[in-house]
Design a protein around this motif. Structure first.
Motif, PDB file in Angstrom:
ATOM      1  N   LYS A 126      -0.183  41.230  13.738  1.00 19.18           N
ATOM      2  CA  LYS A 126       0.402  39.916  13.465  1.00 19.18           C
ATOM      3  C   LYS A 126       0.231  38.986  14.663  1.00 19.18           C
ATOM      4  N   LYS A 127       0.149  39.577  15.849  1.00 23.11           N
ATOM      5  CA  LYS A 127       0.032  38.792  17.077  1.00 23.11           C
ATOM      6  C   LYS A 127      -1.248  39.201  17.800  1.00 23.11           C
ATOM      7  N   PRO A 128      -1.709  38.354  18.693  1.00 23.51           N
ATOM      8  CA  PRO A 128      -2.958  38.696  19.377  1.00 23.51           C
ATOM      9  C   PRO A 128      -2.834  39.936  20.264  1.00 23.51           C
ATOM     10  N   ILE A 129      -3.917  40.658  20.392  1.00 25.45           N
ATOM     11  CA  ILE A 129      -3.998  41.746  21.367  1.00 25.45           C
ATOM     12  C   ILE A 129      -4.960  41.265  22.445  1.00 25.45           C
ATOM     13  N   THR A 130      -4.462  41.223  23.665  1.00 25.98           N
ATOM     14  CA  THR A 130      -5.279  40.740  24.779  1.00 25.98           C
ATOM     15  C   THR A 130      -5.841  41.933  25.535  1.00 25.98           C
ATOM     16  N   ILE A 131      -7.148  41.941  25.713  1.00 28.63           N
ATOM     17  CA  ILE A 131      -7.746  43.046  26.460  1.00 28.63           C
ATOM     18  C   ILE A 131      -8.124  42.602  27.858  1.00 28.63           C
ATOM     19  N   ALA A 132      -7.712  43.396  28.837  1.00 29.45           N
ATOM     20  CA  ALA A 132      -8.080  43.159  30.228  1.00 29.45           C
ATOM     21  C   ALA A 132      -9.046  44.264  30.619  1.00 29.45           C
ATOM     22  N   ARG A 133     -10.248  43.856  30.973  1.00 28.93           N
ATOM     23  CA  ARG A 133     -11.243  44.854  31.331  1.00 28.93           C
ATOM     24  C   ARG A 133     -11.474  44.847  32.838  1.00 28.93           C
ATOM     25  N   HIS A 134     -11.362  46.026  33.451  1.00 28.17           N
ATOM     26  CA  HIS A 134     -11.693  46.127  34.862  1.00 28.17           C
ATOM     27  C   HIS A 134     -13.201  45.931  34.990  1.00 28.17           C
ATOM     28  N   ALA A 135     -13.630  45.059  35.870  1.00 34.36           N
ATOM     29  CA  ALA A 135     -15.055  44.715  35.857  1.00 34.36           C
ATOM     30  C   ALA A 135     -15.794  45.195  37.093  1.00 34.36           C
ATOM     31  N   ILE A 188      -9.336  48.341  42.266  1.00 34.12           N
ATOM     32  CA  ILE A 188      -8.339  48.813  41.287  1.00 34.12           C
ATOM     33  C   ILE A 188      -7.010  48.072  41.521  1.00 34.12           C
ATOM     34  N   ARG A 189      -6.698  47.885  42.789  1.00 34.08           N
ATOM     35  CA  ARG A 189      -5.442  47.221  43.135  1.00 34.08           C
ATOM     36  C   ARG A 189      -5.445  45.756  42.687  1.00 34.08           C
ATOM     37  N   SER A 190      -6.549  45.065  42.914  1.00 35.23           N
ATOM     38  CA  SER A 190      -6.644  43.669  42.450  1.00 35.23           C
ATOM     39  C   SER A 190      -6.536  43.599  40.933  1.00 35.23           C
ATOM     40  N   PHE A 191      -7.188  44.541  40.276  1.00 32.89           N
ATOM     41  CA  PHE A 191      -7.136  44.599  38.813  1.00 32.89           C
ATOM     42  C   PHE A 191      -5.685  44.765  38.368  1.00 32.89           C
ATOM     43  N   ALA A 192      -5.003  45.719  38.962  1.00 34.45           N
ATOM     44  CA  ALA A 192      -3.600  45.969  38.604  1.00 34.45           C
ATOM     45  C   ALA A 192      -2.766  44.702  38.826  1.00 34.45           C
ATOM     46  N   ARG A 193      -2.952  44.068  39.956  1.00 34.28           N
ATOM     47  CA  ARG A 193      -2.140  42.890  40.291  1.00 34.28           C
ATOM     48  C   ARG A 193      -2.403  41.740  39.313  1.00 34.28           C
ATOM     49  N   ALA A 194      -3.682  41.540  38.987  1.00 33.31           N
ATOM     50  CA  ALA A 194      -4.011  40.471  38.029  1.00 33.31           C
ATOM     51  C   ALA A 194      -3.361  40.776  36.677  1.00 33.31           C
ATOM     52  N   CYS A 195      -3.344  42.040  36.278  1.00 35.00           N
ATOM     53  CA  CYS A 195      -2.752  42.418  34.986  1.00 35.00           C
ATOM     54  C   CYS A 195      -1.243  42.177  34.981  1.00 35.00           C
ATOM     55  N   PHE A 196      -0.563  42.617  36.026  1.00 37.15           N
ATOM     56  CA  PHE A 196       0.894  42.410  36.079  1.00 37.15           C
ATOM     57  C   PHE A 196       1.214  40.921  36.119  1.00 37.15           C
ATOM     58  N   GLN A 197       0.437  40.177  36.912  1.00 40.21           N
ATOM     59  CA  GLN A 197       0.662  38.745  37.044  1.00 40.21           C
ATOM     60  C   GLN A 197       0.483  38.033  35.702  1.00 40.21           C
ATOM     61  N   TYR A 198      -0.579  38.411  34.995  1.00 43.14           N
ATOM     62  CA  TYR A 198      -0.856  37.730  33.722  1.00 43.14           C
ATOM     63  C   TYR A 198       0.192  38.098  32.668  1.00 43.14           C
ATOM     64  N   ALA A 199       0.671  39.342  32.731  1.00 46.89           N
ATOM     65  CA  ALA A 199       1.740  39.757  31.809  1.00 46.89           C
ATOM     66  C   ALA A 199       2.975  38.886  32.041  1.00 46.89           C
ATOM     67  N   ILE A 200       3.297  38.637  33.307  1.00 44.89           N
ATOM     68  CA  ILE A 200       4.450  37.796  33.642  1.00 44.89           C
ATOM     69  C   ILE A 200       4.205  36.350  33.193  1.00 44.89           C
ATOM     70  N   VAL A 293      -9.856  34.331  29.771  1.00 49.95           N
ATOM     71  CA  VAL A 293      -9.186  33.767  30.934  1.00 49.95           C
ATOM     72  C   VAL A 293      -9.443  34.666  32.132  1.00 49.95           C
ATOM     73  N   LEU A 294      -9.900  34.063  33.208  1.00 50.94           N
ATOM     74  CA  LEU A 294     -10.116  34.818  34.446  1.00 50.94           C
ATOM     75  C   LEU A 294      -8.904  34.590  35.346  1.00 50.94           C
ATOM     76  N   VAL A 295      -8.259  35.671  35.751  1.00 50.86           N
ATOM     77  CA  VAL A 295      -7.046  35.549  36.563  1.00 50.86           C
ATOM     78  C   VAL A 295      -7.220  36.316  37.864  1.00 50.86           C
ATOM     79  N   SER A 296      -6.920  35.679  38.974  1.00 51.96           N
ATOM     80  CA  SER A 296      -7.021  36.380  40.250  1.00 51.96           C
ATOM     81  C   SER A 296      -5.645  36.942  40.619  1.00 51.96           C
ATOM     82  N   PRO A 297      -5.598  37.900  41.538  1.00 52.07           N
ATOM     83  CA  PRO A 297      -4.319  38.532  41.868  1.00 52.07           C
ATOM     84  C   PRO A 297      -3.251  37.527  42.314  1.00 52.07           C
ATOM     85  N   ASP A 298      -3.667  36.384  42.862  1.00 52.21           N
ATOM     86  CA  ASP A 298      -2.664  35.395  43.292  1.00 52.21           C
ATOM     87  C   ASP A 298      -2.300  34.415  42.173  1.00 52.21           C
TER      88      ASP A 298
END
Ligand code: NAP
Ligand code: MG
Length: 401
Positions: A126-135, A188-200, A293-298
């Motif tokens: 019913k709602k979008p599923i957003t995929i974050a791919r580690h690149a 991996i750490r930048s990926f994790a941070r970007a994911c948490f940040q975008y979730a927020i 959407v491209l999101v950086s850790p900051d």
């Protein structure tokens, strides 16, 4: 009517071919009548990248870091065929998206645009599923070879400080194939941070999945780094917003995704993300209805459509034919960037404008006015009117009026 004002510039990166044509039409008919656009403009068309020896791409990335929000049009990534097509090209310039992603140390999040008129193949979504791919890394930076006879393969690491580690990979009794892969803690750490940040930022739960029951050390390392980052920097904010960080095995994640309603971010390792993003986007409908959407850790953010420059349509356009190219993902890139700019600068009207523009697109589509890529996917009972590119944009503009 007074036009909406902006305070901080938005970084605008123009592009190539049909996407560039859409870009212009969207600005002219959907943005400029309502907003006093304040952008810092970078022409990332292939010609301009060639003329500046790609400096323009680096400048655009630097400006994005400076201002925090960018919107990008699709651009040609040159290959051999393109070198032949454009004899004036002096070098096979790198992918602008790759250059910008490296400069921002960013992660790409892809989200489908959902409308009632085109339902996903999976009924309960019913709602979008957003995929974050580690690149970065894994098999995409692997070293491999084949061997012809029995033998032993080991893997050795030589540290610059003299540390040395060797493991036995396997002893084989005949011809075999081998692969060495790696990833970097920093990536991996930048990926994790970007994911948490975008979730927020988007107020959605975050799922992360790997195969750590099998790759205990390798995938286990990803899991540990995600946990460390979560505990250290994001847990409090997640709890405050009522969000969940959820780790599970990739097999379990796949099953849960199919049974879910959607509405979360699914972080995937490089290969998983490559495969799953194609599956999810196809199940939701059309590539032309996917934002990226491209999101950086900051938290620096760059918005674009997931599709490319739509070359085939462009050649028809050049011959004077009307095309039926879907502009929705590019419109949503603009609305996303304007909303983000508005949020950061406290401009509620700009946020509301972005929302209104998105609603006008949805209303147009739900009224059955669609470009050809969607016309065949519409739900039964909807009176579809397949329109060309310009007619579609005009129909959206009418609803904005
Ligand atoms: P593409 O531009 O995404 O187009 C592939 C096909 O998908 C089109 O021919 C069209 O199918 C359909 N399509 C895509 N977007 C559409 C839209 N908005 N409306 C209607 N149909 C749409 O991919 P490509 O042809 O592989 O790549 C073309 C160029 O784009 C390449 O030079 C590549 O380097 C570049 N590219 C750039 C980016 C980026 O900048 N982010 C991303 C991907 C590719 P039909 O022809 O069947 O109608
Ligand atoms: Mg893929």
């Amino acid at each position: 009517m007074d036009k909406l004002k902006m305070t901080t510039p938005l970084v605008e990166m123009d592009g190539d071919e049909m996407a560039r044509i859409l870009w212009q039409m969207i600005k002219e008919k959907l943005l400029l009548p309502y907003v006093e656009l304040k952008t810092e403009y970078y022409d990332l068309s292939l010609r301009s990248r060639n003329d500046t020896r790609d400096q323009i791409t680096h400048d655009a990335a630097a400006a994005t870091k400076k201002y925090g929000v960018a919107v990008k049009c699709a651009t040609i990534t040159p290959n051999k065929q393109r070198m032949a097509e454009f004899p004036w090209m002096t070098e096979m310039w790198k992918s602008p998206n790759g250059t910008i992603r490296s400069a921002l140390d960013g992660t790409v999040f892809r989200t489908p645009i959902i409308i009632d008129a085109v339902k996903p193949v999976v009924k309960n979504w019913k709602k979008p599923i957003t995929i974050a791919r580690h690149a970065y890394g894994d098999i995409y930076k692997g070293a491999d070879f084949v061997t012809d006879g029995p033998g032993t393969c080991t893997m050795t690491f030589q540290g610059e400080n003299g540390e040395e580690k060797t493991v036995l990979v396997q002893k084989t009794d005949g011809p075999a194939v081998w692969q060495g892969i790696h990833n970097k803690d920093s990536s991996i750490r930048s990926f994790a941070r970007a994911c948490f940040q975008y979730a927020i930022d988007t107020k959605q739960d975050l799922w992360f999945s790997t195969k750590d029951t099998i790759a205990k050390v390798y995938d286990g390392h990803f899991k540990t780094i995600f946990e460390e980052e979560y505990e250290r920097s994001y847990k409090a904010k997640f709890e405050e917003l009522g969000l969940t960080y959820f780790y599970t095995l990739i097999d379990d994640a796949v099953a849960r995704v199919i049974r879910s309603e959607g509405g979360y971010i699914w972080a995937c390792k490089n290969y998983d993300g490559d495969v799953m993003s194609d599956m999810v986007s196809t199940a939701f409908g059309s590539l032309a209805m996917m934002t990226s959407v491209l999101v950086s850790p900051d938290g620096t953010t760059e918005y674009e459509a997931a599709h490319g420059t739509v070359t085939r349509h462009y050649y028809r356009h050049l011959k004077g034919e009307k095309t039926s190219t879907n502009p929705v993902a590019i419109i949503f890139a603009w609305s996303g960037a304007l909303k983000k700019r508005g949020e950061l600068d406290g401009l509620n009207d700009l946020v509301a404008f972005g929302q209104k523009l998105e609603q006008a697109c949805r209303d147009t589509l739900n009224a059955g006015i669609m470009t050809k890529d969607l016309a065949g996917l519409a739900e039964p009972g909807i009176q579809v009117r397949a329109v060309n590119t310009e007619e579609f944009i005009d129909a959206v503009a009418e609803r904005m009026g």
